[in-house]
Scaffold this motif. Structure first.
Motif, PDB file in Angstrom:
ATOM      1  N   ALA A  16       0.824  -1.211   0.000  1.00 15.48           N
ATOM      2  CA  ALA A  16       0.000   0.000   0.000  1.00 15.48           C
ATOM      3  C   ALA A  16       0.859   1.262   0.000  1.00 15.48           C
ATOM      4  O   ALA A  16       0.490   2.275  -0.601  1.00 15.48           O
ATOM      5  CB  ALA A  16      -0.938  -0.007   1.211  1.00 15.48           C
ATOM      6  N   ARG A  24      -4.472   3.263  -4.140  1.00 16.54           N
ATOM      7  CA  ARG A  24      -4.793   2.655  -2.838  1.00 16.54           C
ATOM      8  C   ARG A  24      -6.289   2.311  -2.763  1.00 16.54           C
ATOM      9  O   ARG A  24      -6.676   1.289  -2.189  1.00 16.54           O
ATOM     10  CB  ARG A  24      -4.409   3.596  -1.684  1.00 16.54           C
ATOM     11  CG  ARG A  24      -2.915   3.645  -1.409  1.00 16.54           C
ATOM     12  CD  ARG A  24      -2.596   4.697  -0.340  1.00 16.54           C
ATOM     13  NE  ARG A  24      -3.020   4.298   0.993  1.00 16.54           N
ATOM     14  CZ  ARG A  24      -2.204   3.796   1.933  1.00 16.54           C
ATOM     15  NH1 ARG A  24      -0.917   3.627   1.672  1.00 16.54           N
ATOM     16  NH2 ARG A  24      -2.670   3.478   3.133  1.00 16.54           N
ATOM     17  N   TYR A  27      -6.669  -0.774  -4.812  1.00 14.04           N
ATOM     18  CA  TYR A  27      -6.128  -1.895  -4.030  1.00 14.04           C
ATOM     19  C   TYR A  27      -7.119  -2.342  -2.959  1.00 14.04           C
ATOM     20  O   TYR A  27      -7.413  -3.537  -2.813  1.00 14.04           O
ATOM     21  CB  TYR A  27      -4.801  -1.469  -3.401  1.00 14.04           C
ATOM     22  CG  TYR A  27      -4.224  -2.446  -2.404  1.00 14.04           C
ATOM     23  CD1 TYR A  27      -3.859  -3.734  -2.778  1.00 14.04           C
ATOM     24  CD2 TYR A  27      -4.050  -2.068  -1.065  1.00 14.04           C
ATOM     25  CE1 TYR A  27      -3.331  -4.629  -1.854  1.00 14.04           C
ATOM     26  CE2 TYR A  27      -3.515  -2.946  -0.133  1.00 14.04           C
ATOM     27  CZ  TYR A  27      -3.159  -4.228  -0.536  1.00 14.04           C
ATOM     28  OH  TYR A  27      -2.642  -5.110   0.379  1.00 14.04           O
TER      29      TYR A  27
END
Length: 730
Positions: A16, A24, A27
């Motif tokens: 991250a 992010r 993700y």
């Protein structure tokens, strides 16, 4: 790392840390979506409010990045997210407030969706989700809206509000069922204002939403809420007797696996024909322990009739499944067919009544009234969709519904959405507009084509050609590895589709590879039964398998080779047609059979006595079968001339033999590709078009004959020989 039992914790700080703010978010979305216990395929959405530089002013502005319309969290990329000016989204509240008729299910509510385009940041083309206000109007910098089975089990319970308070205390607030949109966003905004310590909201009969100003905390908190719900449910479930007592206990016993599969193979094509009255469907079966526990239970008829609760579920599974009260221990296949027939008739009537009772003046026309989920005690579940991917996802969603019912019944009493609410989601004009914007289905969509001989040459090329236009492909070859290799090439290119691996759902993408010996009826039948288990049936068959055994230097061919040539090139095609006819008649759906003959069938020449006469017989077999299988099945043939490049019939030694036969110069150490090119050009020069004939040229003919482009053509042989005048009809 937190210790979770009911969800997967996948956050990796080191990874991250390498990502920018938007990545992010991607993700976080991917790892949430990767766990089907967190959210279902295509369901839920995530967002982050990120400070960006305005390209017009150069100033810092807050931008809401939120998963856009459509897509799947597990596979989403940056381009799947909308980016919107946060201040402009908030300003839309004044626009909405000024409208004279506000509220749920009003034109004003739906009109606001189009207003989101006016808030787009940096010309991002991704259309915004109807859930956008939920993310914008909550103050958290990061928001997760998920559809976990454990949470929905609480949301779909009769006493949802009280259970939410009991399980989560003051951490999670409650909002009763509201259709996603502007009003729901405003309601959530008010709930947060009234309860400043709350970091999540239970959405009645829908799911939940949680938020925080730190993305990792938001992710972890989302999992914590799901974990807490699951722990509560499982404790209650075990306290009521666990699996043995689930759904009121077992009423029927599961048939042994071999018998289940044999019954499915017999019933599926017949059933596919009956549910495909409007549009053809592709099937997926599931018969693992969990689904059998449900369909065999005492409570299955009651719960199935209630239908699903979460809108994400019933948009895939329809208002309810078809449950067939068949006793696998005392009733036979004919009884099952009779009950399915009666059940389908009643289901269509019920669906029409549901439509008539709930429709509005501007509702879209009634959609296909056939079920997409069929539940049969002792056997399991059959799910239907426009392709294999969709039918797998339909099965997955009903699995989610079963888990929701299991949880809700363990802690309280399961309830479904009222029919009017369900209808207003299913026939929502915005949903209809989205459907209308979808690309038109491809020419061979919803159709299953069996390509015999797909391991190499013309068959392999034909498989690749047909899948390009939307067909589901069954690659069949005597060499199973070769068939599976072709299927793998197709799935590698087009993907397996979406669905859950390891869920007990029979899985395959747009192609599978199977073995069959077309000179053996039992082998053919076994293969066609496997096709039924994989897809529910089939529509068309292309037989490209063949054999060429040259005569020796004296013109003689051994008796066994003569017999083998006819067995493969003629009898094998007849066996395939005769076995397939049983399935075609069971389905009652029109189909096509395309056999491979040859230009040699009309041209007598030295050195290929058995091959040429077998192909002449194949030509007449086309005509005979066209009569025998009419009007349900059209039968045609493709007659190639000598296809050298890419053909399994031209190994290096045969190519060299032909070059020598025709006095074409070559050297023994010459590359095979060069030798093949010389021979191909030699044959091309004998034709009127002077162009080498390729497997792709033949594949185009197979495509034409299985499509509707030549829908009135049957009993014909289409030549693809480059213009070989010796083969002209005379």
């Amino acid at each position: 790392m937190p210790d979770f039992k009911h969800v997967n914790y996948s956050w990796d700080d080191s990874h991250a840390a390498t990502l920018d703010a938007v990545d992010r978010l991607v993700y976080r979305s991917n790892i949430l979506g990767a766990d089907q216990r967190v959210t279902n395929t295509g369901g839920g959405n995530t967002s982050s409010k990120i400070v960006e530089t305005d390209p017009l002013t150069g100033k810092d502005v807050e931008v809401l990045w939120v998963k856009g319309s459509g897509g799947d969290l597990r596979t989403s990329k940056r381009e799947n997210f909308s980016s919107l000016y946060q201040d402009k989204l908030i300003a839309l509240q004044d626009v909405y407030a000024a409208k004279p008729e506000k509220g749920l299910k009003t034109a004003a509510e739906d009109e606001m969706v189009a207003m989101y385009f006016h808030t787009t940041f940096n010309l991002n083309p991704r259309a915004s989700s109807i859930d956008t206000p939920l993310h914008s109007f909550l103050t958290g910098k990061h928001v997760d809206h998920m559809h976990p089975n454990a949470i929905i089990a609480i949301a779909a319970s009769k006493n949802c509000e009280a259970l939410t308070k009991e399980i989560f205390g003051g951490e999670m607030a409650y909002v009763p069922w509201m259709r996603p949109g502007f009003e729901l966003g405003l309601a959530m905004q008010e709930i947060e204002k009234q309860n400043p310590g709350v970091k999540a909201i239970m959405m009645g009969q829908h799911g939940f939403i949680s938020w925080d100003d730190d993305d990792k905390v938001c992710y972890t908190r989302t999992l914590e809420f799901i974990e807490k719900a699951a722990e509560y449910i499982e404790a209650k479930y075990e306290g009521k007797g666990g699996d043995a007592a689930a759904f009121g206990g077992a009423k029927y016993e599961t048939l042994p696996e071999e018998q289940r599969r044999a019954t499915f193979a017999q019933i599926l094509p017949w059933l596919r024909g009956r549910v495909s009255q409007f549009k053809r469907f592709i099937g997926t079966i599931q018969d693992d322990e969990k689904i059998l526990r449900f369909v065999n239970s005492n409570d299955a008829p009651r719960l199935a009739e209630l239908g699903t609760s979460c809108p994400d579920h019933f948009l895939r599974t329809k208002i309810k499944p078809l449950y067939v009260d068949w006793n696998p221990q005392t009733e036979d296949l004919d009884a099952l067919k009779a009950k399915l027939e009666a059940g389908l008739e009643q289901y269509r009537k019920d669906y029409a009544t549901y439509y008539e009772n709930c429709k509005h003046d501007n509702s879209p026309a009634m959609r296909d009234p056939n079920p997409t989920v069929v539940l049969i005690p002792g056997l399991g579940m059959i799910a239907w969709g426009k392709d294999k991917s969709e039918s797998r996802v339909t099965a997955e969603f009903y699995n989610c519904a079963v888990e929701v019912m299991r949880g809700a019944e363990a802690i309280d009493e399961y309830i479904s959405l009222p029919q009017q609410e369900a209808f207003d989601i299913e026939y929502w004009l915005l949903e209809e507009a989205k459907l209308q914007r979808m690309p038109a289905e491809k020419e061979l969509a919803r159709q299953i084509v069996v390509v015999v001989g797909a391991g190499s040459g013309i068959g392999k090329e034909t498989a690749h050609r047909l899948v390009k236009d939307g067909a589901q492909i069954v690659c069949v070859d005597l060499n199973e590895e070769a068939a599976q290799a072709t299927a793998k090439e197709i799935t590698d290119k087009y993907g397996l589709g979406i669905g859950v691996a390891g869920s007990g759902i029979s899985g395959c993408g747009p192609a599978i590879g199977l073995a069959a010996n077309i000179t053996d009826r039992e082998s053919i039948r076994a293969m066609l039964d496997q096709v039924a288990l994989a897809f529910g049936g089939f529509d068309h068959i292309c037989v490209t398998a063949g054999i060429f055994v040259p005569s020796d230097t004296t013109g003689h061919i051994p008796d066994d080779k003569w017999g083998l040539t006819f067995s493969i090139n003629v009898t094998g095609s007849y066996f395939v047609a005769d076995e397939a006819a049983k399935t075609w008649r069971e389905q009652g759906l029109r189909g096509n059979l395309v056999l491979t003959t040859s230009a040699n069938a009309a041209v007598a020449k030295k050195g290929s006595l058995a091959y040429d006469t077998s192909k002449a017989a194949a030509n007449h077999l086309v005509r005979e079968l066209a009569i025998e299988l009419s009007p349900l099945v059209r039968v045609n043939g493709v007659a190639p001339a000598t296809v050298v490049k890419g053909s399994a019939m031209f190994p290096r030694d045969r190519v060299i033999g032909s070059l020598a036969k025709y006095d074409i110069p070559y050297s023994d150490d010459e590359e095979t590709e060069s030798l093949v090119g010389k021979l191909a050009q030699f044959y091309a020069d004998r034709t009127l078009t002077k162009s080498p004939i390729t497997p792709a040229d033949q594949a185009e003919a197979y495509f034409l004959l299985v499509s509707q482009r030549l829908s009135k053509t049957t009993g014909q042989v289409v030549t693809v020989d480059g213009g070989l005048h010796e083969a002209f009809l005379r």
